[in-house]
Design a protein around this motif. Structure first.
Motif, PDB file in Angstrom:
ATOM      1  N   SER A  20     -74.814  77.489 -24.873  1.00 15.16           N
ATOM      2  CA  SER A  20     -73.638  78.340 -24.979  1.00 15.16           C
ATOM      3  C   SER A  20     -72.649  78.041 -23.860  1.00 15.16           C
ATOM      4  CB  SER A  20     -74.026  79.818 -24.922  1.00 15.16           C
ATOM      5  OG  SER A  20     -74.770  80.183 -26.066  1.00 15.16           O
ATOM      6  N   LEU A  21     -71.366  78.133 -24.192  1.00 13.53           N
ATOM      7  CA  LEU A  21     -70.323  77.925 -23.190  1.00 13.53           C
ATOM      8  C   LEU A  21     -70.384  79.022 -22.142  1.00 13.53           C
ATOM      9  CD1 LEU A  21     -67.795  76.345 -22.325  1.00 13.53           C
ATOM     10  CD2 LEU A  21     -66.448  77.882 -23.763  1.00 13.53           C
ATOM     11  N   TYR A  22     -70.505  80.278 -22.606  1.00 14.04           N
ATOM     12  CA  TYR A  22     -70.663  81.429 -21.720  1.00 14.04           C
ATOM     13  C   TYR A  22     -71.819  82.264 -22.241  1.00 14.04           C
ATOM     14  CZ  TYR A  22     -66.007  80.244 -19.970  1.00 14.04           C
ATOM     15  OH  TYR A  22     -64.935  79.588 -19.425  1.00 14.04           O
TER      16      TYR A  22
ATOM     17  N   PHE B 208     -65.129  86.638 -21.964  1.00 12.71           N
ATOM     18  CA  PHE B 208     -64.886  86.325 -20.562  1.00 12.71           C
ATOM     19  C   PHE B 208     -64.436  87.593 -19.843  1.00 12.71           C
ATOM     20  CE2 PHE B 208     -62.635  83.981 -17.115  1.00 12.71           C
ATOM     21  CZ  PHE B 208     -63.664  83.109 -16.776  1.00 12.71           C
ATOM     22  N   PRO B 209     -64.910  87.836 -18.608  1.00 12.46           N
ATOM     23  CA  PRO B 209     -64.526  89.055 -17.887  1.00 12.46           C
ATOM     24  C   PRO B 209     -63.074  89.012 -17.415  1.00 12.46           C
ATOM     25  CG  PRO B 209     -65.929  87.674 -16.518  1.00 12.46           C
ATOM     26  CD  PRO B 209     -65.909  87.039 -17.872  1.00 12.46           C
ATOM     27  N   MET B 210     -62.344  90.089 -17.676  1.00 11.92           N
ATOM     28  CA  MET B 210     -60.947  90.179 -17.263  1.00 11.92           C
ATOM     29  C   MET B 210     -60.661  91.560 -16.678  1.00 11.92           C
ATOM     30  SD  MET B 210     -58.812  88.255 -20.260  1.00 11.92           S
ATOM     31  CE  MET B 210     -57.304  88.593 -19.360  1.00 11.92           C
TER      32      MET B 210
ATOM     33  N   LEU C  79     -63.149  94.336 -18.232  1.00 10.18           N
ATOM     34  CA  LEU C  79     -63.520  94.208 -19.638  1.00 10.18           C
ATOM     35  C   LEU C  79     -63.964  92.784 -19.946  1.00 10.18           C
ATOM     36  CD1 LEU C  79     -60.456  96.010 -21.284  1.00 10.18           C
ATOM     37  CD2 LEU C  79     -62.662  97.028 -20.732  1.00 10.18           C
ATOM     38  N   GLU C  80     -64.684  92.624 -21.051  1.00  3.50           N
ATOM     39  CA  GLU C  80     -65.012  91.293 -21.565  1.00  3.50           C
ATOM     40  C   GLU C  80     -64.242  91.083 -22.860  1.00  3.50           C
ATOM     41  OE1 GLU C  80     -69.285  90.980 -21.906  1.00  3.50           O
ATOM     42  OE2 GLU C  80     -69.357  89.868 -20.021  1.00  3.50           O
ATOM     43  N   ILE C  81     -63.447  90.033 -22.908  1.00  6.31           N
ATOM     44  CA  ILE C  81     -62.564  89.787 -24.046  1.00  6.31           C
ATOM     45  C   ILE C  81     -62.852  88.392 -24.608  1.00  6.31           C
ATOM     46  CG2 ILE C  81     -60.145  89.419 -24.698  1.00  6.31           C
ATOM     47  CD1 ILE C  81     -59.409  91.653 -22.782  1.00  6.31           C
ATOM     48  N   PRO C  82     -62.924  88.240 -25.935  1.00  4.42           N
ATOM     49  CA  PRO C  82     -63.152  86.911 -26.527  1.00  4.42           C
ATOM     50  C   PRO C  82     -62.027  85.937 -26.179  1.00  4.42           C
ATOM     51  CG  PRO C  82     -63.506  88.652 -28.152  1.00  4.42           C
ATOM     52  CD  PRO C  82     -62.873  89.304 -26.955  1.00  4.42           C
TER      53      PRO C  82
ATOM     54  N   ILE D  29     -65.849  80.335  -9.261  1.00  2.18           N
ATOM     55  CA  ILE D  29     -65.288  81.420 -10.058  1.00  2.18           C
ATOM     56  C   ILE D  29     -63.821  81.142 -10.370  1.00  2.18           C
ATOM     57  CG2 ILE D  29     -64.638  83.866 -10.003  1.00  2.18           C
ATOM     58  CD1 ILE D  29     -67.207  84.362  -8.386  1.00  2.18           C
ATOM     59  N   TYR D  30     -63.080  80.710  -9.348  1.00  2.00           N
ATOM     60  CA  TYR D  30     -61.669  80.385  -9.587  1.00  2.00           C
ATOM     61  C   TYR D  30     -61.529  79.277 -10.621  1.00  2.00           C
ATOM     62  CZ  TYR D  30     -57.013  78.499  -9.082  1.00  2.00           C
ATOM     63  OH  TYR D  30     -55.752  78.030  -9.370  1.00  2.00           O
ATOM     64  N   GLN D  31     -62.365  78.261 -10.553  1.00  2.00           N
ATOM     65  CA  GLN D  31     -62.292  77.147 -11.497  1.00  2.00           C
ATOM     66  C   GLN D  31     -62.476  77.614 -12.943  1.00  2.00           C
ATOM     67  OE1 GLN D  31     -65.289  74.492  -9.636  1.00  2.00           O
ATOM     68  NE2 GLN D  31     -63.683  72.941  -9.585  1.00  2.00           N
ATOM     69  N   GLN D  32     -63.351  78.605 -13.158  1.00  2.00           N
ATOM     70  CA  GLN D  32     -63.570  79.126 -14.509  1.00  2.00           C
ATOM     71  C   GLN D  32     -62.297  79.777 -15.049  1.00  2.00           C
ATOM     72  OE1 GLN D  32     -66.971  81.686 -13.760  1.00  2.00           O
ATOM     73  NE2 GLN D  32     -68.363  80.177 -14.641  1.00  2.00           N
ATOM     74  N   TYR D  33     -61.626  80.570 -14.206  1.00  2.00           N
ATOM     75  CA  TYR D  33     -60.384  81.213 -14.635  1.00  2.00           C
ATOM     76  C   TYR D  33     -59.260  80.185 -14.784  1.00  2.00           C
ATOM     77  CZ  TYR D  33     -62.359  85.847 -14.205  1.00  2.00           C
ATOM     78  OH  TYR D  33     -63.126  86.966 -14.415  1.00  2.00           O
ATOM     79  N   ARG D  34     -59.266  79.195 -13.920  1.00  2.00           N
ATOM     80  CA  ARG D  34     -58.225  78.167 -13.999  1.00  2.00           C
ATOM     81  C   ARG D  34     -58.366  77.334 -15.270  1.00  2.00           C
ATOM     82  NH1 ARG D  34     -54.104  75.985 -10.707  1.00  2.00           N
ATOM     83  NH2 ARG D  34     -52.928  74.715 -12.210  1.00  2.00           N
ATOM     84  N   LYS D  35     -59.592  77.040 -15.658  1.00  2.00           N
ATOM     85  CA  LYS D  35     -59.808  76.271 -16.894  1.00  2.00           C
ATOM     86  C   LYS D  35     -59.274  77.034 -18.100  1.00  2.00           C
ATOM     87  CE  LYS D  35     -63.257  73.972 -19.773  1.00  2.00           C
ATOM     88  NZ  LYS D  35     -62.581  74.410 -21.011  1.00  2.00           N
ATOM     89  N   LEU D  36     -59.597  78.327 -18.182  1.00  2.00           N
ATOM     90  CA  LEU D  36     -59.101  79.123 -19.295  1.00  2.00           C
ATOM     91  C   LEU D  36     -57.581  79.219 -19.253  1.00  2.00           C
ATOM     92  CD1 LEU D  36     -59.454  80.924 -21.728  1.00  2.00           C
ATOM     93  CD2 LEU D  36     -59.993  82.830 -20.195  1.00  2.00           C
ATOM     94  N   TYR D  37     -57.025  79.382 -18.076  1.00  2.00           N
ATOM     95  CA  TYR D  37     -55.573  79.446 -17.889  1.00  2.00           C
ATOM     96  C   TYR D  37     -54.909  78.167 -18.392  1.00  2.00           C
ATOM     97  CZ  TYR D  37     -51.167  79.812 -15.203  1.00  2.00           C
ATOM     98  OH  TYR D  37     -49.848  79.865 -14.808  1.00  2.00           O
TER      99      TYR D  37
END
Length: 275
Positions: A101-103, A121-123, A136-139, A232-240
Motif C-alpha cells: 500500500s502507498l499509505y 492522508f492526514p491534513m 482529518l484524514e482525506i483521500p 514528513i515534509y517530503q511526504q507533504y511536498r510529494k502530494l503538493y
C-alpha cells in the motif's frame, strides 16, 4: 548395570511418545480461492483472486455493523456497503503476495467487479468559527484493482484529491503558526506548521505557498539534524507537487465535503460556517 540402562532408556522413550501423542496437531490453514492462510491471517488479510473479468473476495466469515440495519453480511456485501475498515491488508491469491500500500490508511470499495482504493492522508483543516485546527484524514490518491482473463491487474496510483476549502481566516492562522515557530529556540512543532501551510497553500494563499516550498531552507539547521521531520515534509511536498502537476495537465479544483465528518456537520447543521 547394562540391563538397568536399557530399561531406563525404554521407559524414557515410551514417556516421550506418550507426551507427543497428547499434543494437538496444528490446525490446517484455510484454503480460500487458492490462498493458503491461517485463521489469524484470514483475520488480518483480505485475500482476493481473479475469476474471468471479476475480482473475487476470498475472505472467510461474516461481518456486521453495529447500529446499521444491514444485518450479517459476507465480505463482498460489506465492501459494497457504505461502510469500510477492518478488511485487512489486501493479499493477491494469484501470486500469493500482499499488495504494498502507498499509505497505511485507505478507504476500500468494491464496485463494478473491481476494488477501488482511496489512500487517505492526514491534513489540518481550520475551523474559523471555533478558531481551531482539526486533524482529518482525506483521500488523496486512487488505485484500482481489476481482473482480466483470470489475472489480477493494478492501475497506476493517480491523484484523486478534493481539497478541504479554506479562506482568509485559515491563511491568517497558518501565518500565526509560522511566525510563532520562527521565534522558538527549538522547532519540535515544525511538522504541525508544515501541515497548516500545506492546507493554506492548496487553497491559493501565496504567502503560505512560498513558506511551504522553502521551509526546509528557512529551518535548514533543524532539518539537517532531524531526518524524521524532513521525511514528513517530503511526504507533504510529494502530494503538493503531484497535485500541482494534476492541475497543470487540466485537472480541476474540487472541494471535499467536510460535512461527512461529525465535527463539521455539527457546525453546518446549525446554519453557521467554519470558513
Amino acid at each position: 548395570m547394562m540391563r538397568k540402562i536399557v530399561v531406563g532408556l525404554t521407559a524414557f522413550f515410551v514417556l516421550s511418545c506418550q507426551n507427543k501423542g497428547n499434543e494437538l496437531p496444528p490446525k490446517p490453514p484455510k484454503n480460500a480461492c487458492g490462498c493458503t492462510l491461517t485463521d489469524e491471517e484470514m483475520i488480518t488479510k483480505l485475500p482476493i483472486t481473479a475469476k474471468g473479468d471479476s475480482i473475487v473476495i476470498c475472505k472467510v466469515g461474516t461481518v456486521s455493523v453495529p447500529g446499521s440495519d444491514l444485518g450479517t453480511m459476507n465480505w463482498l456485501q460489506y465492501l459494497q456497503s457504505e461502510y469500510n475498515g477492518g478488511e485487512g491488508d489486501i493479499y493477491d491469491c494469484v501470486t500469493n503476495q500482499p499488495l504494498k500500500s502507498l499509505y497505511p490508511s485507505r478507504v476500500l470499495k468494491y464496485t463494478d467487479k473491481k476494488l477501488v482504493l482511496d489512500y487517505r492522508f492526514p491534513m489540518d483543516v481550520y475551523d474559523a468559527l471555533n478558531k481551531a485546527w482539526v486533524d482529518l484524514e482525506i483521500p488523496v490518491y486512487r488505485q484500482t484493482i481489476y481482473a482480466k482473463k483470470n489475472r489480477i491487474y493494478y492501475s497506476k496510483v493517480a491523484v484523486n484529491f478534493a481539497i478541504p476549502q479554506q479562506k482568509q481566516a485559515a491563511f491568517a492562522a497558518a501565518d500565526e503558526a509560522y511566525q510563532k515557530e520562527s521565534q522558538q529556540p527549538y522547532h519540535y512543532m515544525i511538522s504541525g506548521v508544515v501541515k497548516k501551510l500545506f492546507t493554506a497553500a492548496l487553497n491559493g494563499d501565496e504567502v503560505s505557498k512560498k513558506r511551504f516550498e522553502n521551509i526546509t531552507k528557512d529551518f535548514e539547521a533543524y532539518y539537517k539534524d532531524h531526518a524524521d521531520s524532513y521525511k514528513i515534509y517530503q511526504q507533504y511536498r510529494k502530494l503538493y507537487d503531484d497535485y500541482n502537476q494534476y492541475l497543470a495537465k487540466g485537472g480541476k479544483v474540487n472541494y471535499y465535503d467536510l460535512s461527512i465528518f461529525p465535527y463539521f456537520k455539527n457546525i453546518t447543521d446549525t446554519g453557521k460556517s467554519y470558513l
